[in-house]
Scaffold this motif. Structure first.
Motif, PDB file in Angstrom:
ATOM      1  N   GLU A   7       0.824  -1.202   0.000  1.00 26.89           N
ATOM      2  CA  GLU A   7       0.000   0.000   0.000  1.00 26.89           C
ATOM      3  C   GLU A   7       0.861   1.256   0.000  1.00 26.89           C
ATOM      4  O   GLU A   7       1.952   1.282   0.588  1.00 26.89           O
ATOM      5  N   CYS A   8       0.370   2.300  -0.653  1.00 22.83           N
ATOM      6  CA  CYS A   8       1.053   3.591  -0.667  1.00 22.83           C
ATOM      7  C   CYS A   8       0.218   4.634   0.066  1.00 22.83           C
ATOM      8  O   CYS A   8       0.051   5.768  -0.397  1.00 22.83           O
ATOM      9  N   THR A   9      -0.343   4.223   1.193  1.00 26.61           N
ATOM     10  CA  THR A   9      -1.192   5.123   1.972  1.00 26.61           C
ATOM     11  C   THR A   9      -0.636   5.376   3.370  1.00 26.61           C
ATOM     12  O   THR A   9      -1.308   5.994   4.197  1.00 26.61           O
ATOM     13  N   ALA A  10       0.566   4.907   3.650  1.00 24.72           N
ATOM     14  CA  ALA A  10       1.156   5.115   4.968  1.00 24.72           C
ATOM     15  C   ALA A  10       1.633   6.562   5.104  1.00 24.72           C
ATOM     16  O   ALA A  10       2.016   7.195   4.124  1.00 24.72           O
ATOM     17  N   THR A  11       1.577   7.079   6.329  1.00 24.57           N
ATOM     18  CA  THR A  11       1.975   8.464   6.598  1.00 24.57           C
ATOM     19  C   THR A  11       3.461   8.540   6.955  1.00 24.57           C
ATOM     20  O   THR A  11       3.938   7.803   7.809  1.00 24.57           O
ATOM     21  N   LEU A  12       4.167   9.441   6.275  1.00 24.75           N
ATOM     22  CA  LEU A  12       5.579   9.668   6.552  1.00 24.75           C
ATOM     23  C   LEU A  12       5.748  11.084   7.093  1.00 24.75           C
ATOM     24  O   LEU A  12       5.320  12.062   6.468  1.00 24.75           O
ATOM     25  N   ASN A  13       6.357  11.205   8.265  1.00 23.59           N
ATOM     26  CA  ASN A  13       6.668  12.513   8.832  1.00 23.59           C
ATOM     27  C   ASN A  13       7.990  12.994   8.238  1.00 23.59           C
ATOM     28  O   ASN A  13       9.045  12.403   8.471  1.00 23.59           O
ATOM     29  N   CYS A  14       7.940  14.072   7.482  1.00 21.61           N
ATOM     30  CA  CYS A  14       9.134  14.583   6.817  1.00 21.61           C
ATOM     31  C   CYS A  14      10.121  15.143   7.848  1.00 21.61           C
ATOM     32  O   CYS A  14       9.727  15.614   8.916  1.00 21.61           O
ATOM     33  N   LEU A  15      11.400  15.087   7.488  1.00 17.48           N
ATOM     34  CA  LEU A  15      12.462  15.479   8.408  1.00 17.48           C
ATOM     35  C   LEU A  15      13.261  16.654   7.855  1.00 17.48           C
ATOM     36  O   LEU A  15      13.410  16.801   6.635  1.00 17.48           O
ATOM     37  N   GLY A  16      13.794  17.458   8.752  1.00 15.76           N
ATOM     38  CA  GLY A  16      14.720  18.524   8.367  1.00 15.76           C
ATOM     39  C   GLY A  16      14.155  19.460   7.320  1.00 15.76           C
ATOM     40  O   GLY A  16      13.109  20.081   7.516  1.00 15.76           O
ATOM     41  N   SER A  17      14.847  19.560   6.168  1.00 12.55           N
ATOM     42  CA  SER A  17      14.447  20.493   5.108  1.00 12.55           C
ATOM     43  C   SER A  17      13.489  19.877   4.091  1.00 12.55           C
ATOM     44  O   SER A  17      13.223  20.487   3.051  1.00 12.55           O
ATOM     45  N   GLU A  18      12.991  18.694   4.364  1.00 12.31           N
ATOM     46  CA  GLU A  18      12.074  18.033   3.423  1.00 12.31           C
ATOM     47  C   GLU A  18      10.717  18.728   3.455  1.00 12.31           C
ATOM     48  O   GLU A  18       9.889  18.488   4.327  1.00 12.31           O
ATOM     49  N   ASP A  19      10.479  19.605   2.482  1.00 12.22           N
ATOM     50  CA  ASP A  19       9.261  20.411   2.462  1.00 12.22           C
ATOM     51  C   ASP A  19       8.373  20.118   1.257  1.00 12.22           C
ATOM     52  O   ASP A  19       7.414  20.827   1.003  1.00 12.22           O
ATOM     53  N   HIS A  20       8.706  19.087   0.487  1.00 13.63           N
ATOM     54  CA  HIS A  20       7.896  18.672  -0.653  1.00 13.63           C
ATOM     55  C   HIS A  20       7.568  17.183  -0.527  1.00 13.63           C
ATOM     56  O   HIS A  20       8.327  16.421   0.071  1.00 13.63           O
ATOM     57  N   CYS A  21       6.430  16.784  -1.117  1.00 15.08           N
ATOM     58  CA  CYS A  21       6.120  15.361  -1.258  1.00 15.08           C
ATOM     59  C   CYS A  21       6.591  14.916  -2.636  1.00 15.08           C
ATOM     60  O   CYS A  21       6.633  15.706  -3.584  1.00 15.08           O
TER      61      CYS A  21
END
Length: 207
Positions: free
Chosen positions: A122-136
């Protein structure tokens, strides 16, 4: 008279020599030896460190040196949840100034941005972005004849036109970056057996 003086002034100006930098491109064992090379016009001396993680465990740290354009001197990361690759760079503009390696990546904390990533089928899991990661980010890679979907977080600089083109050269497919929580599509797609993403060595232009 003024024209003659101008001509002599130009002729007598010191020649513009290309910047000379250290170059060190790791081989299969991940090690290399510094050599010297002359850079093309408008290039800087640069050192790059590529660090790859699986969860909290560091898998690989690779250092390299070469000539680079100013736009290629970036810090950032791409995070696919199961794997994360961090780039740090150090650029300078004097002769053989890239003697030291690029700094190690600093500890990155969640920044509040959230994107989807692929976990199992599945591609529905939530990922908390880290540091300077400001885009999906979303992309599809080919592995063993099968298409594998990857989703996650990325830094803005790695989504820019120059770096994106080089990331595409590595992964082989178009990368889609977007802003806004969960903007990288919640559709359920079979992700197959996800492979750890290779270090983004091609981000460093070896011209």
């Amino acid at each position: 008279m003024h024209l003659l003086a101008l001509v002599f002034g130009i002729v007598l100006l010191p020649a513009a020599y290309p910047l000379k930098c250290y170059e060190c491109i790791p081989g299969s064992l991940g090690t290399c030896t510094d050599t010297q090379r002359e850079c093309p016009s408008s290039y800087q001396c640069a050192a790059l460190k590529v660090t790859s993680y699986a969860g909290a465990s560091e898998l690989l740290s690779m250092d390299m040196k070469s000539c680079a354009l100013p736009v290629e001197c970036v810090d950032g990361s791409i995070n696919f949840g199961i794997s994360r690759t961090v780039l740090t760079s150090k650029c300078c503009n004097s002769e053989l100034c890239n003697t030291q390696p690029a700094p190690a990546p600093s500890k990155s904390n969640p920044n509040g941005k959230k994107c989807y990533f692929c976990n199992g089928q599945e591609c529905t899991a939530t990922l908390n972005c880290l540091g300077s990661e400001d885009h999906c980010i979303s992309t599809t890679v080919s592995s063993g004849g099968a298409q594998t979907v990857l989703k996650g977080c990325a830094s803005k600089l790695l989504c820019s036109a120059t770096q994106n083109a080089q990331i595409q050269a590595l992964i082989g497919q178009e990368i889609s970056c977007c802003q806004g929580d969960f903007c990288n599509s919640a559709s359920s797609i079979s992700a197959g057996l996800l492979l750890l993403v290779a270090p983004l060595v091609s981000l460093f232009t070896l011209s």
